[in-house]
Design a protein around this motif. Sequence first.
Motif, PDB file in Angstrom:
ATOM      1  N   ALA A  10      45.739  34.974  33.267  1.00 51.40           N
ATOM      2  CA  ALA A  10      44.419  35.594  33.232  1.00 51.40           C
ATOM      3  C   ALA A  10      43.582  35.056  32.079  1.00 51.40           C
ATOM      4  O   ALA A  10      42.380  34.791  32.226  1.00 51.40           O
ATOM      5  CB  ALA A  10      44.552  37.116  33.123  1.00 51.40           C
ATOM      6  N   TYR A  13      42.335  31.536  32.929  1.00 52.13           N
ATOM      7  CA  TYR A  13      41.210  31.632  33.860  1.00 52.13           C
ATOM      8  C   TYR A  13      39.946  32.013  33.099  1.00 52.13           C
ATOM      9  O   TYR A  13      38.871  31.439  33.308  1.00 52.13           O
ATOM     10  CB  TYR A  13      41.492  32.690  34.930  1.00 52.13           C
ATOM     11  CG  TYR A  13      42.037  32.153  36.221  1.00 52.13           C
ATOM     12  CD1 TYR A  13      41.183  31.720  37.223  1.00 52.13           C
ATOM     13  CD2 TYR A  13      43.404  32.104  36.468  1.00 52.13           C
ATOM     14  CE1 TYR A  13      41.673  31.238  38.431  1.00 52.13           C
ATOM     15  CE2 TYR A  13      43.907  31.635  37.666  1.00 52.13           C
ATOM     16  CZ  TYR A  13      43.035  31.208  38.638  1.00 52.13           C
ATOM     17  OH  TYR A  13      43.520  30.731  39.827  1.00 52.13           O
ATOM     18  N   VAL A 408      42.504  35.913  40.617  1.00 51.58           N
ATOM     19  CA  VAL A 408      43.645  35.993  39.707  1.00 51.58           C
ATOM     20  C   VAL A 408      44.610  37.103  40.105  1.00 51.58           C
ATOM     21  O   VAL A 408      45.821  36.966  39.958  1.00 51.58           O
ATOM     22  CB  VAL A 408      43.162  36.217  38.260  1.00 51.58           C
ATOM     23  CG1 VAL A 408      44.336  36.290  37.305  1.00 51.58           C
ATOM     24  CG2 VAL A 408      42.210  35.110  37.845  1.00 51.58           C
TER      25      VAL A 408
END
Length: 435
Positions: A10, A13, A408
């Motif tokens: 995460a 990203y 995600v």
Amino acid sequence: MSLSPPAVLAVLYFLTVAFGAFLLWLPISHYDAVGVGEAIFTATSAVTVTGLVVVDTGAEFSLFGQIVIACLMQFGGLGLMVFAVVILSAFGIPIGMPHKVMLREDLNQATISNLGRLVRIIVTVSLGCEAVGAVLLAFVFVPELGWGMGLWHAIFHSISAFNNAGFALYPDSLSGWVGNPLMNITVTTMFILGGLGFIVVGDIYQHRKWRKLSLHSKLMIAGTLWLIVIGVVGFAVLEWRNPGTLAGLETTGDKLWASWFQGVTPRTAGFNTIDTAAMEDSTTLLTIMLMIVGGGSTSTAGGIKVTSLIVMLLATVAFFKRRPALHVFGRSLPLDQVLKVMALATISGLLMFASLFALTATQDIAFRDLAFEVASAFGTVGLTHGATAELNWAGRAVIIAVMFLGRVGPLTLGFFLAAKSRPRVRYPSDKVFLG
């Protein structure tokens, strides 16, 4: 303190989005119409390969900005997939055996050592398809725009198509080529291949016989074909007499091509060749359902995935037939697969419900358009009824969060579901009344 693999994923990203937004915010990237908010929204949409936009990509971003968007789409569709399965190990980030086993099973690999081969397949398939697509699209764009601009438009739309991103350099997407056979066949073939998944494409290339394909590939191919038929036939039947869509086209050929394109594009592609805002309510609902389903695992597509839908349907059939196990194509599926799908579907439903509630409370936009927007963002599709540009800062923040979690969330959820633990205390069983 070391981060867990889902947290690392995460964070990376997020960092990719932040870096992309910074590049798009630079004056060299746009023509003074892109602020910080627009840059963040566009970067998130590109990295999550969604395609929702708040400014006209072709008119407001310079060539440098368009190149940045293309790179973000490529990295979002290809790089982050490769990154998700191998880069954590390459950087020495500790991953427990349950996580490795989950990755092996999710990618349909026999051993962990096959990941290197998988990366080669992903890179070869992606770049090969994009190269072929760019060459074919050049026959459309070069005669109209000249060599330089025509080739760039061909490359940009090829990257966008294969990665199921839905970004186009035209305000009406690809509506200008609604009846062009080459455009319709090339673009749809690319995002269908991208949506099938790298594993399926590699499996087909390696075995080339139905009986030798893996169960995952068989389910993906069969499910995709059925969803294409439902989408194409459903769109044609529901929109044939709608003057805002099919009935407004000049020839029957144009209507059939538009039905084909709009029937398959909700599978997270995001392009359109007709005005989606003019669709009937029934067609809008059909499109929403297709967008939520999405494409395949280990693909460039989003959504809850085709295999998840199939497992839910198989579990429903097994329940009514009072079967203790799920059977398909001569194989059985374990109970933990059903539980994983139920968890994914429940979390996805709660996310979309909460997001839609937040939008209805903060936006003065029709409920139908907001529901369409949420489904498009969660499925990382990119289709819109025109509500994206009308969102205020709160609405944009909600859609950014939904796009991010839609891309995600399923993969990070897989990490958590893969970590099995044995309960230390067992409790006596009991029953509750259901239904």
